[in-house]
Design an enzyme around this catalytic site. Structure first.
Site, PDB file in Angstrom:
ATOM      1  N   ASP A  78      -2.030  -1.052  10.541  1.00 19.37           N
ATOM      2  CA  ASP A  78      -2.201  -1.109   9.088  1.00 19.37           C
ATOM      3  C   ASP A  78      -2.986  -2.331   8.630  1.00 19.37           C
ATOM      4  OD1 ASP A  78      -0.928   1.243   8.462  1.00 19.37           O
ATOM      5  OD2 ASP A  78       0.960   0.325   7.862  1.00 19.37           O
ATOM      6  N   GLY A  89       7.545   1.630   4.707  1.00 21.82           N
ATOM      7  CA  GLY A  89       6.270   2.331   4.772  1.00 21.82           C
ATOM      8  C   GLY A  89       5.249   1.824   3.782  1.00 21.82           C
ATOM      9  N   LYS A 142       0.847  -1.194   0.000  1.00 27.54           N
ATOM     10  CA  LYS A 142       0.000   0.000   0.000  1.00 27.54           C
ATOM     11  C   LYS A 142       0.882   1.244   0.000  1.00 27.54           C
ATOM     12  CE  LYS A 142       0.792   1.328   4.457  1.00 27.54           C
ATOM     13  NZ  LYS A 142       1.446   2.602   4.834  1.00 27.54           N
ATOM     14  N   GLY A 173       4.244  -4.086   3.977  1.00 31.18           N
ATOM     15  CA  GLY A 173       4.438  -5.454   3.530  1.00 31.18           C
ATOM     16  C   GLY A 173       4.089  -6.494   4.578  1.00 31.18           C
ATOM     17  N   PRO A 176       9.676  -4.180  -0.132  1.00 34.35           N
ATOM     18  CA  PRO A 176      10.822  -3.900   0.734  1.00 34.35           C
ATOM     19  C   PRO A 176      10.424  -3.812   2.204  1.00 34.35           C
ATOM     20  CG  PRO A 176      10.900  -2.517  -1.210  1.00 34.35           C
ATOM     21  CD  PRO A 176       9.562  -3.200  -1.228  1.00 34.35           C
TER      22      PRO A 176
END
Length: 313
Positions: A146, A108, A12, A111, A104
């Protein structure tokens, strides 16, 4: 029940992020409001029932910025998702997880949260349990702020001809792509939006932006939460307008990792337009980037990994 399930976990990007001062009524957490949207950069997970839960992690050959996977397997959010699920259903649900990473770490891009949500989303079908969406959302909230964004009851299907997703093994489910959303509170409020289309250039500085350090820097000069501004921007984004993006954590992240601030400034100078940051860093992005801009950026920032992606669908 299924013998095996294959699922994609999408990164995202925070197209905008407004953050307020730490709130004692929220346990010292920072209230936020932002527009979250998925891009076509995804981790791949294969899950099979097993006697015990385990996760095998590796970088995919086309990962844009591999880095050491140096945390214990039991601390991996995928394993923690299985443990939370087991506590919910009241019994063992041993699951073998193979995780091929492209997103990665520490950039931010969410993942780990996307991986955890993907695991939660397929565990009921994998083990033959009757678990509703509201329960999965509650479990997601336990795992991180998140994670609830990635639990969508009406996800988007695979876009035709998408080269990143590739062919699925026969019998596996169609990829479930979370819809864009305005996310607020401490990540617990998720209001889905219409599709947002556009290309982004993601840039991955080799710099760490530890979340706690970024928020500590933010606390020295906090901003006020501005939900109305986020909602106005969300409406413009749905119409294809990418002007006015911002991230209240960008300044603090630049202080924690000056290399991020340097690359952001250099790239903005080369391209002649705004460069943004997602989450608490360190990934930078340029909205509506075309191939020519990507080539100019690559020439100016030799050695800094980057990739073009698109918002999906």
């Amino acid at each position: 029940m299924h013998d095996r399930m294959h699922v994609h976990a999408y990164a995202k990007v925070n197209l905008c992020l407004s953050v307020g001062p730490a709130d004692p009524s929220l346990g010292g957490l920072h209230p936020l409001c932002g527009v979250f949207a998925c891009v076509d950069l995804a981790d791949d997970l294969q899950l099979t029932p097993a006697e015990r839960t385990s996760v095998a992690r590796r970088w995919a050959s086309d990962a844009p910025r591999p880095s050491p996977i140096d945390w214990a397997s039991e601390d991996d959010l995928c394993v923690r998702a299985v443990r939370a699920y087991e506590r919910c259903v009241g019994g063992s649900r041993g699951t073998s997880i193979r995780l091929d990473k492209r997103i990665p770490v520490g950039g931010g891009l969410g993942g780990g949260s996307a991986d955890a949500a993907a695991v939660l989303g397929v565990l009921p079908a994998l083990h033959g349990d009757d678990v509703d969406h509201a329960t999965l959302v509650r479990l997601a909230q336990e795992l991180g702020s998140d994670v609830p964004f990635f639990i969508d009851p009406e996800p988007m299907g695979q876009a035709p001809g998408d080269p990143v997703l590739g062919d699925l093994v026969s019998g596996d489910p169609v990829p479930a792509i979370p819809r864009p959303a305005v996310v607020s509170g401490t990540g617990d409020s998720v209001e889905r939006l219409p599709p947002i289309a556009g290309d982004l250039l993601l840039v991955f500085p080799e710099a760490a932006c530890p979340t706690a350090a970024v928020y500590a820097g933010f606390d020295r000069s906090p901003t006020s939460l501005d939900e109305p501004r986020v909602r106005r921007l969300a409406g413009r984004l749905a119409a294809g307008a990418f002007e006015g993006l911002w991230n209240d954590l960008a300044h603090a992240a630049g202080e924690v990792a000056p290399r991020v601030a340097d690359i952001r400034e250099q790239l903005a100078s080369v391209l002649g337009r705004a460069v943004h940051m997602t989450g608490s860093g360190s990934t930078l992005f340029v909205a509506a980037a075309d191939e020519r801009e990507a080539q100019r950026a690559q020439a100016a920032l030799r050695g800094v990994p980057m990739t073009r992606v698109r918002l999906v669908p």
